[in-house]
Motif scaffolding. Structure first.
Motif, PDB file in Angstrom:
ATOM      1  N   TYR A  68       0.802  -1.056   0.102  1.00  0.00           N
ATOM      2  CA  TYR A  68       0.180  -0.084  -0.038  1.00  0.00           C
ATOM      3  C   TYR A  68       0.635   1.338  -0.090  1.00  0.00           C
ATOM      4  O   TYR A  68       0.472   2.259   0.238  1.00  0.00           O
ATOM      5  N   CYS A  69       2.163   1.256  -0.253  1.00  0.00           N
ATOM      6  CA  CYS A  69       2.861   2.332  -0.319  1.00  0.00           C
ATOM      7  C   CYS A  69       4.361   2.187  -1.006  1.00  0.00           C
ATOM      8  O   CYS A  69       4.743   1.133  -0.787  1.00  0.00           O
ATOM      9  N   VAL A  70       4.382   2.794  -1.940  1.00  0.00           N
ATOM     10  CA  VAL A  70       5.517   2.672  -2.803  1.00  0.00           C
ATOM     11  C   VAL A  70       6.429   4.218  -2.643  1.00  0.00           C
ATOM     12  O   VAL A  70       5.678   5.074  -3.380  1.00  0.00           O
ATOM     13  N   GLU A  71       7.730   4.273  -2.447  1.00  0.00           N
ATOM     14  CA  GLU A  71       8.385   5.678  -2.897  1.00  0.00           C
ATOM     15  C   GLU A  71       9.764   5.217  -3.270  1.00  0.00           C
ATOM     16  O   GLU A  71      10.228   4.361  -2.858  1.00  0.00           O
ATOM     17  N   THR A  72      10.183   6.307  -4.128  1.00  0.00           N
ATOM     18  CA  THR A  72      11.643   5.835  -4.452  1.00  0.00           C
ATOM     19  C   THR A  72      12.587   6.642  -3.400  1.00  0.00           C
ATOM     20  O   THR A  72      11.908   7.974  -2.884  1.00  0.00           O
ATOM     21  N   MET A  73      13.582   6.375  -3.375  1.00  0.00           N
ATOM     22  CA  MET A  73      14.638   7.157  -2.358  1.00  0.00           C
ATOM     23  C   MET A  73      15.832   7.634  -3.094  1.00  0.00           C
ATOM     24  O   MET A  73      16.944   6.961  -3.550  1.00  0.00           O
ATOM     25  N   GLY A  74      15.609   8.825  -3.860  1.00  0.00           N
ATOM     26  CA  GLY A  74      16.668   9.595  -4.310  1.00  0.00           C
ATOM     27  C   GLY A  74      16.910   9.004  -5.871  1.00  0.00           C
ATOM     28  O   GLY A  74      18.049   8.645  -6.220  1.00  0.00           O
ATOM     29  N   GLY A  75      15.966   8.564  -6.620  1.00  0.00           N
ATOM     30  CA  GLY A  75      16.311   8.144  -7.919  1.00  0.00           C
ATOM     31  C   GLY A  75      15.612   6.614  -7.777  1.00  0.00           C
ATOM     32  O   GLY A  75      15.072   6.302  -6.954  1.00  0.00           O
ATOM     33  N   LYS A  76      15.291   6.243  -9.060  1.00  0.00           N
ATOM     34  CA  LYS A  76      14.821   4.858  -9.580  1.00  0.00           C
ATOM     35  C   LYS A  76      15.317   3.893  -9.020  1.00  0.00           C
ATOM     36  O   LYS A  76      14.848   2.724  -9.101  1.00  0.00           O
ATOM     37  N   ASP A  77      16.728   4.056  -8.729  1.00  0.00           N
ATOM     38  CA  ASP A  77      17.505   2.568  -8.293  1.00  0.00           C
ATOM     39  C   ASP A  77      17.171   2.224  -6.887  1.00  0.00           C
ATOM     40  O   ASP A  77      17.280   1.096  -6.682  1.00  0.00           O
ATOM     41  N   LEU A  79      14.296   1.705  -4.031  1.00  0.00           N
ATOM     42  CA  LEU A  79      12.754   2.039  -3.921  1.00  0.00           C
ATOM     43  C   LEU A  79      12.410   1.429  -2.379  1.00  0.00           C
ATOM     44  O   LEU A  79      13.084   0.586  -1.870  1.00  0.00           O
ATOM     45  N   LEU A  80      11.521   2.087  -1.897  1.00  0.00           N
ATOM     46  CA  LEU A  80      11.103   1.760  -0.452  1.00  0.00           C
ATOM     47  C   LEU A  80       9.263   0.921  -0.771  1.00  0.00           C
ATOM     48  O   LEU A  80       8.506   1.890  -1.437  1.00  0.00           O
ATOM     49  N   SER A  81       9.151   0.161  -0.228  1.00  0.00           N
ATOM     50  CA  SER A  81       7.802  -0.337  -0.287  1.00  0.00           C
ATOM     51  C   SER A  81       7.167  -0.907   1.107  1.00  0.00           C
ATOM     52  O   SER A  81       7.849  -1.339   1.764  1.00  0.00           O
ATOM     53  N   GLN A  82       5.845  -0.429   1.220  1.00  0.00           N
ATOM     54  CA  GLN A  82       5.359  -1.195   2.514  1.00  0.00           C
ATOM     55  C   GLN A  82       3.889  -1.990   2.366  1.00  0.00           C
ATOM     56  O   GLN A  82       3.284  -1.626   1.354  1.00  0.00           O
ATOM     57  N   GLY A  83       4.031  -3.019   3.055  1.00  0.00           N
ATOM     58  CA  GLY A  83       2.930  -4.066   2.645  1.00  0.00           C
ATOM     59  C   GLY A  83       2.387  -4.331   3.823  1.00  0.00           C
ATOM     60  O   GLY A  83       2.858  -4.232   5.106  1.00  0.00           O
ATOM     61  N   ARG A  84       1.261  -5.291   3.748  1.00  0.00           N
ATOM     62  CA  ARG A  84       0.427  -5.716   4.833  1.00  0.00           C
ATOM     63  C   ARG A  84       0.982  -6.990   5.545  1.00  0.00           C
ATOM     64  O   ARG A  84       0.338  -7.481   6.228  1.00  0.00           O
ATOM     65  N   ASP A  85       2.104  -7.177   5.060  1.00  0.00           N
ATOM     66  CA  ASP A  85       2.796  -8.286   5.769  1.00  0.00           C
ATOM     67  C   ASP A  85       3.576  -7.709   7.154  1.00  0.00           C
ATOM     68  O   ASP A  85       4.531  -8.553   7.596  1.00  0.00           O
ATOM     69  N   GLN A  86       3.278  -6.363   7.388  1.00  0.00           N
ATOM     70  CA  GLN A  86       3.912  -5.765   8.338  1.00  0.00           C
ATOM     71  C   GLN A  86       5.380  -5.241   8.180  1.00  0.00           C
ATOM     72  O   GLN A  86       6.052  -5.232   9.190  1.00  0.00           O
ATOM     73  N   ARG A  87       5.910  -5.193   6.882  1.00  0.00           N
ATOM     74  CA  ARG A  87       7.095  -4.889   6.714  1.00  0.00           C
ATOM     75  C   ARG A  87       7.433  -3.982   5.461  1.00  0.00           C
ATOM     76  O   ARG A  87       6.465  -3.534   4.910  1.00  0.00           O
ATOM     77  N   ILE A  88       8.457  -3.074   5.983  1.00  0.00           N
ATOM     78  CA  ILE A  88       8.851  -2.245   4.931  1.00  0.00           C
ATOM     79  C   ILE A  88       9.964  -2.842   4.297  1.00  0.00           C
ATOM     80  O   ILE A  88      11.144  -2.998   5.028  1.00  0.00           O
ATOM     81  N   LEU A  93      17.310  -1.644  -7.314  1.00  0.00           N
ATOM     82  CA  LEU A  93      16.917  -1.915  -8.551  1.00  0.00           C
ATOM     83  C   LEU A  93      17.950  -1.569  -9.666  1.00  0.00           C
ATOM     84  O   LEU A  93      17.595  -1.510 -10.896  1.00  0.00           O
ATOM     85  N   ALA A  94      19.070  -1.069  -9.237  1.00  0.00           N
ATOM     86  CA  ALA A  94      20.103  -0.634 -10.240  1.00  0.00           C
ATOM     87  C   ALA A  94      20.466  -1.644 -11.302  1.00  0.00           C
ATOM     88  O   ALA A  94      20.621  -2.921 -10.705  1.00  0.00           O
TER      89      ALA A  94
END
Lengths: 328, 634
Positions: A68-77, A79-88, A93-94
């Motif tokens: 339910y949440c996706v964000e890039t951290m300074g560029g497309k390489d 990525l941060l993602s957050q899910g219902r499995d209680q994990r971030i 991706l480089a």
């Protein structure tokens, strides 16, 4: 004679599940392909190539639990993602890699999206809802050290945090957090000291989403009721209601202000995307394409203003991409 | 009567004898009317007079003590006055103790609340007497929590005991409550259970109020027991007893009181301002300060005329409704809601289509559970059921009555069946009553109780009115305007509603035993039968129904539950009103004579006031019947 609302520029299909979150990454220089990241209910993160309009990669890192949440951290390489499995999860991706480099176990079973803020080169602050019901935890990434935990006072009865926004007035100043809670109030927290600066009750129902314009010190929040609430922050760091706007149908899932701060878009439970002017909240357009609740809206970060896009993800498994008010 | 003050030795005992004799002969009012105010004044500050007064009452012989004490208790203007007049009589004299602690509280129940306040306040005012107060409370609680007392004692006595308990509680202090905490808690739990089991709503409410009050006293902080019930004068009065106002004599309100009252209302309530939380205070946008160019003007809005509120369309065909309601697509809750709301009108507009699927629809509706939170869901469902039943009475009635006696239904569902049958019968027999239901929507109470759709109360009123009008109508002619006539639709189906319900009442099932625990449903069944009987007037089946009903009533006439007995007596009323007199005479004479003697018994000896009144009504109806038959030359 007003023009009829535009059609989407294109529609991305293929997620096979409701789309919960979107994030553009189009700011890179010319040979870089503009990308759109989408998180779906089946646990996959799709990386869409906006030139070919097809999925380049599908990332599976949350055990088939909804992302339910996706964000890039300074560029497309990164990525941060957050899910219902209680994990971030933090992804690398480089160069075509698709691996999870690190993860944070949040123990949060709700739907509160985390919020990222870059504080220095290679250092971010992340605000996320923690295990305990009313608390928000601030972590420093990538070190994953806890900066502080924001606990409301006993008896405040705020309920769960529903949406978060970390921001700072300028680079180097104190980071502050705006949090919308289940009881309908928005709270401004001082992160370094961990205390409440101001609290404003904007809604009768839980605050579903909020966004903030740090330049104008004005923010907007939406809830499950029919009202959008616009509030401002004065010099004493106090929140005050500036204006409210009544909607035709109740329920807003997501609000986002375009980076140039001219317009904002809301994703509604009535399947419609609404676009407003930010200065006076003048209704500009109602985009009616989806056939189920729209879960998220996102503006792109194209460096060329004319190429700017608005994307919306919905429960009907489609992502609609619009080009609207790109000329201004 | 005038006493010689000071110095002289006088023999009080003679006066006591006189007082006692006069009181026992029933002249308490006269003598105490003069004596008590005089003594009140005299004993206010003078200790000697207090002692004299105490001697006076102590010397009254035992055989007259009761009358004297009762007289004082009734006449004293307040508990503290009583305390001054009687002193520690209850501790010193056994008879007085018995009268005050047992007789007034447990054996009699006709005294006013003021008397209770006097007695219990008197017991609380002296440390020697407080032990008696605790003992009294324990005994009262024992009675209150005993299930046989709840079942068999009249409602007025139960109200009296409840009041006494509440007043006792208001006098208790913290250490005393602590010492008897355990007993209070146990009695409260048992008592609440018995009261909630009762079929009469007044008793249930009494139980709830008292239990709440006890819980309030036991836990002054922390969660207390809270029931949800309708507040009325009785409950408010009971709750007010829990708080003791400082006991001053009944004095006309001093001007001070008036002033302080006005001061309270004049003070505006200062809102609590927490500096960290602001409620929405609107700040008007200041147009002048906006020096920026209005860049929003560049953004031209698009056409938004299509943007309207969302409307979910309900299905237009009955079979579509069935599909939606039974559908497994739990996603489409909006459609489900719209269907439930539209169902009744659809059924009524398409009778032919409904008749094709009537039993199926009835089955779906009987099992329909609330999927989402719709307002008035229970009423919507009931109205749809009534619509289906009136559109296709015979098969649906057969289905519903068979389901009433089947396994695995909840009590609520069984009572729903009865309600639906009654409403449909009402509609069929009087078409102008089209679909009017009086139902207060289901609530979400803090403690879940069966929401009482006491349609039986409304019916009782209607039947009563009819009885009243009927008893007069024999002498006057038809004075009301004739309404437009229609064929009685209930005529052909009355039997299908009535007989299956009456058939299996004595056959217990694993989960449902009408004659055993489920006497609430039995009560409702009996009331339903009474209503059906009443509505069957002028139908062909009415005599057969009458006979069957009479047998049914005869079998159950000694039931212990007052609600059931009230229903049985309503059945007799309906019978007497609906079955034509000639048929009664021809077919049911012996049974009616037996019934008459039973009614006489009920009228004299039944503990419940409503039962006695209904029995009397029935006897009057029978008298009228007899007179009518005698008047007609046969």
């Amino acid at each position: 004679m007003a023009l009829p609302p535009p059609d989407p520029q294109f529609v991305l299909r293929g997620t096979s599940a409701a789309v919960h979150t979107l994030h553009f990454s189009c700011g890179g220089p010319e040979p870089d392909i503009p990308l759109l990241f989408s998180g779906s209910e089946n646990g996959f993160i799709h990386v869409w190539n906006l030139k070919t309009r097809r999925v380049d990669t599908a990332l599976d890192g949350h055990g088939r639990k909804s992302v339910y949440c996706v964000e890039t951290m300074g560029g497309k390489d990164r990525l941060l993602s957050q899910g219902r499995d209680q994990r971030i999860c933090l992804w690398d991706l480089a160069e075509g890699r698709t691996s999870v480099t690190d993860s944070v176990f949040t123990e949060h079973v709700g739907f509160c999206r985390c919020s990222l803020l870059k504080v220095a080169q290679g250092r971010w602050l992340m605000a996320m809802a923690a295990r305990s019901l009313e608390e928000v935890q601030i972590l420093e990434l990538p070190s994953k050290t806890s900066v502080c935990t924001l606990k409301p006072e006993v008896g405040a009865k705020l309920g769960m945090p529903m949406c978060l926004k970390l921001w700072q007035l300028s680079c180097g100043s104190q980071p502050v957090l705006l949090a919308g809670y289940e009881d309908g109030s928005v709270v401004l927290w001082n992160v370094s000291m961990g205390k409440v600066l101001s609290r404003l009750i904007c809604h009768q129902e839980p605050v579903m989403s909020l966004d903030f314009d740090s330049e104008k010190a004005k923010g907007i929040s939406g809830s499950s009721e029919k009202v959008l609430s616009i509030w401002s922050l004065n010099e004493q760091q106090n929140l005050q209601v500036y204006k409210t706007h009544e909607l035709v149908n109740a329920g807003i899932s997501h609000i986002t202000i375009r980076p140039d701060r001219k317009i904002l878009a809301t994703a509604g439970w009535d399947h419609r995307i609404r676009v407003f002017g930010w200065r006076k909240l003048k209704p500009l357009a109602v985009l009616d394409y989806h056939t189920a609740t729209v879960h998220c809206v996102s503006f792109s970060d194209h460096s060329n203003p004319r190429e700017r896009l608005l994307a919306a993800g919905s429960k009907d498994q489609r992502i609609s991409v619009w080009s609207i008010y790109a000329q201004t | 009567v005038c006493f010689i003050p000071g110095g002289l030795d006088c023999s009080i005992s003679f006066v006591s004898h006189v007082l006692g004799k006069v009181c026992v002969h029933g002249r308490q009012k006269e003598i105490l009317g003069v004596l008590v105010p005089r003594l009140t004044d005299l004993t206010k500050s003078d200790c000697i007079w207090q002692r004299i007064c105490w001697r006076l009452v102590e010397c009254v012989p035992d055989r007259w003590m009761e009358a004297v004490v009762l007289g004082f208790v009734q006449r004293a203007p307040g508990a503290d006055v009583l305390s001054r007049l009687l002193g520690n009589l209850v501790v010193k004299n056994k008879k007085a103790q018995f009268v005050v602690t047992q007789k007034i509280l447990l054996l009699q129940y006709g005294h006013t609340t003021a008397v209770l306040q006097n007695v219990l306040g008197y017991l609380s005012l002296d440390s020697l007497r407080r032990t008696l107060l605790l003992r009294v409370l324990q005994e009262l609680l024992e009675t209150w929590s005993s299930s046989s007392a709840v079942k068999h004692s009249p409602a007025e006595q139960q109200l009296y005991i409840s009041k006494a308990i509440l007043i006792c509680l208001s006098h208790l202090r913290e250490p005393e409550i602590e010492s008897c905490r355990q007993e209070l808690l146990t009695s409260m739990m048992e008592g609440v259970k018995c009261h909630l089991d009762s079929s009469l709503p007044q008793l249930r409410r009494l139980g709830m109020v008292v239990a709440e009050s006890i819980s309030l006293k036991l836990n002054t902080e922390g969660p207390v027991l809270k029931f949800e019930y309708e507040e009325d004068d009785e409950t408010r009065e009971l709750k007010s007893l829990l708080v003791q106002t400082p006991s001053f004599c009944v004095v006309p309100s001093l001007p001070d009181d008036d002033r302080s009252e006005k001061a309270d209302t004049a003070l505006p309530l200062v809102p609590e301002s927490n500096e960290k939380s602001h409620t929405a205070a609107l700040v008007m946008p200041d147009e002048e300060l906006d020096a920026e160019l209005d860049s929003d003007d560049d953004l031209v809005p698009y056409d938004m005329s299509e943007d309207k509120g969302l409307k979910i369309k309900a299905p237009v065909y009955i079979r579509d409704c069935i599909e939606v309601l039974t559908g497994s697509r739990s996603e489409d809750v909006d459609k489900w809601e719209a269907t439930v709301k539209a169902l009744e009108s659809l059924v009524r507009k398409n009778p032919a289509a409904t008749r094709e699927v009537s039993v199926e629809l009835a089955k779906i509706l009987l099992h329909l559970e609330e999927k989402t939170c719709i307002e008035g869901f229970v009423e919507l469902r009931q109205r749809a059921q009534v619509a289906v039943l009136t559109t296709d009475p015979i098969p649906v009635a057969k289905y519903l009555t068979s389901q009433f006696y089947s396994l695995n239904y909840s009590l609520r569902q069984r009572m729903d069946i009865l309600d639906v049958l009654v409403l449909a019968a009402q509609e069929l027999s009087c078409p102008k009553f089209h679909g009017k239901t009086k139902y207060s929507g289901a609530q979400k109470p803090s403690i879940q109780l069966l929401p009482g759709s006491d349609s039986s109360k409304d019916w009782r009123r209607i039947v009563d009115e009819r009885i009243k009008s009927k008893t007069r109508r024999f002498n006057m002619g038809q004075s009301h305007v004739e309404l437009a006539s229609r064929p009685n639709e209930f005529n052909s189906v009355a039997g299908y509603f009535f007989f299956p319900l009456i058939q299996h009442f004595d056959r217990p099932l694993t989960t449902f035993d009408l004659l055993g625990e489920d006497h609430l449903v039995l009560g409702r069944l009996v009331h339903t039968l009474a209503i059906l009987m009443y509505l069957a007037v002028n139908t062909v089946a009415v005599t057969a129904m009458g006979k069957a009903l009479l047998e049914f009533v005869w079998a159950l006439r000694f039931h212990t539950d007052s609600y059931v007995r009230q229903g049985l007596l309503s059945c007799i009323s309906s019978l007497l009103l609906s079955v034509p007199a000639e048929h009664i005479l021809a077919d049911m004479t012996e049974e009616l004579l037996e019934t008459q003697s039973w009614l006489g018994d009920v009228m004299e000896k039944d503990p419940d006031g409503d039962c006695r009144r209904l029995a009397l009504q029935n006897l009057l109806l029978m008298e009228n019947l007899k007179k009518k038959l005698e008047a007609v030359p046969s």
